[in-house]
Design an enzyme around this catalytic site. Sequence first.
Site, PDB file in Angstrom:
ATOM      1  N   ASP A  57       0.859  -1.189   0.000  1.00 41.81           N
ATOM      2  CA  ASP A  57       0.000   0.000   0.000  1.00 41.81           C
ATOM      3  C   ASP A  57       0.898   1.243   0.000  1.00 41.81           C
ATOM      4  O   ASP A  57       1.629   1.480   0.972  1.00 41.81           O
ATOM      5  CB  ASP A  57      -0.873  -0.041   1.267  1.00 41.81           C
ATOM      6  CG  ASP A  57      -1.788   1.161   1.388  1.00 41.81           C
ATOM      7  OD1 ASP A  57      -1.633   2.121   0.614  1.00 41.81           O
ATOM      8  OD2 ASP A  57      -2.658   1.139   2.278  1.00 41.81           O
ATOM      9  N   LEU A  74       0.216   5.514 -10.711  1.00 39.61           N
ATOM     10  CA  LEU A  74      -1.130   5.210 -11.210  1.00 39.61           C
ATOM     11  C   LEU A  74      -2.044   4.673 -10.110  1.00 39.61           C
ATOM     12  O   LEU A  74      -3.218   4.417 -10.359  1.00 39.61           O
ATOM     13  CB  LEU A  74      -1.059   4.167 -12.346  1.00 39.61           C
ATOM     14  CG  LEU A  74      -0.780   4.694 -13.762  1.00 39.61           C
ATOM     15  CD1 LEU A  74       0.636   5.218 -13.890  1.00 39.61           C
ATOM     16  CD2 LEU A  74      -1.012   3.608 -14.797  1.00 39.61           C
ATOM     17  N   TYR A 146     -12.461  11.762  -5.020  1.00 49.73           N
ATOM     18  CA  TYR A 146     -11.597  11.408  -6.167  1.00 49.73           C
ATOM     19  C   TYR A 146     -11.118  12.680  -6.859  1.00 49.73           C
ATOM     20  O   TYR A 146      -9.911  12.875  -7.053  1.00 49.73           O
ATOM     21  CB  TYR A 146     -12.393  10.533  -7.125  1.00 49.73           C
ATOM     22  CG  TYR A 146     -11.629  10.045  -8.336  1.00 49.73           C
ATOM     23  CD1 TYR A 146     -10.597   9.115  -8.208  1.00 49.73           C
ATOM     24  CD2 TYR A 146     -11.961  10.498  -9.614  1.00 49.73           C
ATOM     25  CE1 TYR A 146      -9.917   8.655  -9.338  1.00 49.73           C
ATOM     26  CE2 TYR A 146     -11.283  10.038 -10.737  1.00 49.73           C
ATOM     27  CZ  TYR A 146     -10.265   9.115 -10.594  1.00 49.73           C
ATOM     28  OH  TYR A 146      -9.589   8.654 -11.705  1.00 49.73           O
TER      29      TYR A 146
HETATM   30  P1  NAD Z   1      -7.699   0.345 -11.596  1.00 50.31           P
HETATM   31  O1  NAD Z   1      -8.590   0.401 -10.399  1.00 50.31           O
HETATM   32  O2  NAD Z   1      -7.842  -0.801 -12.525  1.00 50.31           O
HETATM   33  O3  NAD Z   1      -6.171   0.432 -11.174  1.00 50.31           O
HETATM   34  C1  NAD Z   1      -5.726   1.129 -10.046  1.00 50.31           C
HETATM   35  C2  NAD Z   1      -4.657   0.285  -9.368  1.00 50.31           C
HETATM   36  O4  NAD Z   1      -4.149   0.982  -8.214  1.00 50.31           O
HETATM   37  C3  NAD Z   1      -5.200  -1.052  -8.867  1.00 50.31           C
HETATM   38  O5  NAD Z   1      -4.353  -2.084  -9.285  1.00 50.31           O
HETATM   39  C4  NAD Z   1      -5.200  -0.906  -7.359  1.00 50.31           C
HETATM   40  O6  NAD Z   1      -5.066  -2.131  -6.682  1.00 50.31           O
HETATM   41  C5  NAD Z   1      -4.033   0.041  -7.171  1.00 50.31           C
HETATM   42  N1  NAD Z   1      -4.076   0.781  -5.901  1.00 50.31           N
HETATM   43  C6  NAD Z   1      -5.096   1.517  -5.405  1.00 50.31           C
HETATM   44  N2  NAD Z   1      -4.766   2.039  -4.213  1.00 50.31           N
HETATM   45  C7  NAD Z   1      -3.498   1.638  -3.947  1.00 50.31           C
HETATM   46  C8  NAD Z   1      -2.592   1.846  -2.873  1.00 50.31           C
HETATM   47  N3  NAD Z   1      -2.953   2.581  -1.814  1.00 50.31           N
HETATM   48  N4  NAD Z   1      -1.357   1.292  -2.939  1.00 50.31           N
HETATM   49  C9  NAD Z   1      -1.000   0.534  -4.006  1.00 50.31           C
HETATM   50  N5  NAD Z   1      -1.808   0.293  -5.046  1.00 50.31           N
HETATM   51  C10 NAD Z   1      -3.046   0.839  -5.019  1.00 50.31           C
HETATM   52  O7  NAD Z   1      -7.916   1.723 -12.383  1.00 50.31           O
HETATM   53  P2  NAD Z   1      -7.303   2.201 -13.769  1.00 50.31           P
HETATM   54  O8  NAD Z   1      -8.401   2.484 -14.677  1.00 50.31           O
HETATM   55  O9  NAD Z   1      -6.215   1.286 -14.189  1.00 50.31           O
HETATM   56  O10 NAD Z   1      -6.681   3.593 -13.342  1.00 50.31           O
HETATM   57  C11 NAD Z   1      -5.275   3.774 -13.196  1.00 50.31           C
HETATM   58  C12 NAD Z   1      -4.990   5.236 -12.897  1.00 50.31           C
HETATM   59  O11 NAD Z   1      -5.433   6.032 -13.991  1.00 50.31           O
HETATM   60  C13 NAD Z   1      -5.695   5.771 -11.658  1.00 50.31           C
HETATM   61  O12 NAD Z   1      -4.835   6.664 -10.996  1.00 50.31           O
HETATM   62  C14 NAD Z   1      -6.881   6.509 -12.215  1.00 50.31           C
HETATM   63  O13 NAD Z   1      -7.297   7.548 -11.369  1.00 50.31           O
HETATM   64  C15 NAD Z   1      -6.312   7.038 -13.528  1.00 50.31           C
HETATM   65  N6  NAD Z   1      -7.397   7.270 -14.492  1.00 50.31           N
HETATM   66  C16 NAD Z   1      -7.976   6.226 -15.165  1.00 50.31           C
HETATM   67  C17 NAD Z   1      -9.002   6.475 -16.045  1.00 50.31           C
HETATM   68  C18 NAD Z   1      -9.654   5.382 -16.839  1.00 50.31           C
HETATM   69  O14 NAD Z   1     -10.567   5.692 -17.599  1.00 50.31           O
HETATM   70  N7  NAD Z   1      -9.217   4.143 -16.772  1.00 50.31           N
HETATM   71  C19 NAD Z   1      -9.480   7.771 -16.226  1.00 50.31           C
HETATM   72  C20 NAD Z   1      -8.890   8.790 -15.515  1.00 50.31           C
HETATM   73  C21 NAD Z   1      -7.838   8.532 -14.661  1.00 50.31           C
END
Ligand code: NAD
Length: 314
Positions: A57, A74, A146
């Site tokens: 974490d 990410l 968020y």
């Molecule tokens: P996702 O939920 O699939 O991936 C996020 C990852 O972060 C997960 O593997 C989760 O286990 C990990 N995580 C969360 N909290 C954590 C912590 N405290 N310590 C370690 N790991 C942690 O989401 P995603 O779609 O892959 O998004 C990835 C990033 O891109 C995020 O930061 C999200 O805000 C950003 N984002 C994504 C989108 C989208 O459309 N997919 C849009 C805008 C922003």
Amino acid sequence: MPRTVVTGGAGFVGAHVCRALLAEGREVLAVDDLSTGRLEQVADLVEDPAFELVEHDVVLGLAVEGPVDRVLHLASAASVPEYLAHPLETLRVGAEGTRHALELARTHHSSFLLASTSEIYGDPAEHPQAESYWGNVNPVGPRSVYDEAKRYAEALTMAYHRVFGLDTKIVRIFNCFGPGLLPADGRVVSNFLAQAMAGEPLTVYGDGTQTRSFCFVEDEVRGILALLASSWTGPMNIGNPEEHTILEVAQLVLEITGSSSTITFVDLPHDDPARRCPDITRAREVLGWSPQVDLREGLQRTYDWYRHRAEQMR
Ligand code: NAD
Ligand code: UDP
């Protein structure tokens, strides 16, 4: 060999980013607490000696021994139901998690990339949204955990750039989708595909006239890597300006899947943005980047992956 740390590397976008970095010949250390990420996402990478996954974490700290030349942050829940169910964790990963990732980059003199979001524009009063637009976010509504966490993360990133001269990049991702977006994730594309395949009604929130602009994950990752390789330090929209109503997305999913599911209209969530579309002039001019995959093709490829996954799980 250059080594990149990817927080959230077992998530949807993170796993694709890790795969692309490995293909560039880099070593990758993914740090993920598996809160929304799954080992399934990186199952094809774990045998690669250049890839390592540490379950951790990042809110608790982030110390890495050995060389690190890039930190990509990410980690954060991204799906609306996930972050609404975990408001405090979402604020903490955006705040403390980002600070720890920035400190890792600072101590290793490495570059830093923050995964930010179109949500920092809130319910936008300007359309399309250019990076110069400051946004329209409800700071105390349920989504603020968020939106405001990401806005703080952007502010912290720019402060590290100004105070320490850190090489920083901020990617504002607009509704990314594609293979790897798990059926239970809770976002619109995965909900609609899973519902269509199960023959259940597609749940359109509100009247479905709200718009989003969906970026296929392959395009998104290509944009992220181009930004990383550039000398740009501030925010950059990486999204597909092809804008659709949610009702159009539902109809397209029914057409592509050939499903006989109906469409049902349910309550619109609090503060759901009415429209969203990226202005990508900056990405085009600075990176020479533009998306290649439209929504129809992207949905078809995502559906193919859903079918393949369902067959494998049988
Ligand atoms: P996702 O939920 O699939 O991936 C996020 C990852 O972060 C997960 O593997 C989760 O286990 C990990 N995580 C969360 N909290 C954590 C912590 N405290 N310590 C370690 N790991 C942690 O989401 P995603 O779609 O892959 O998004 C990835 C990033 O891109 C995020 O930061 C999200 O805000 C950003 N984002 C994504 C989108 C989208 O459309 N997919 C849009 C805008 C922003
Ligand atoms: N949405 C919907 N049905 C669903 C899930 C989402 O109509 O089953 C809508 C949601 O209200 C929003 C849009 O689709 O207007 C995109 O939602 P998502 O949660 O994927 O992303 P975000 O709201 O973060 O853009």
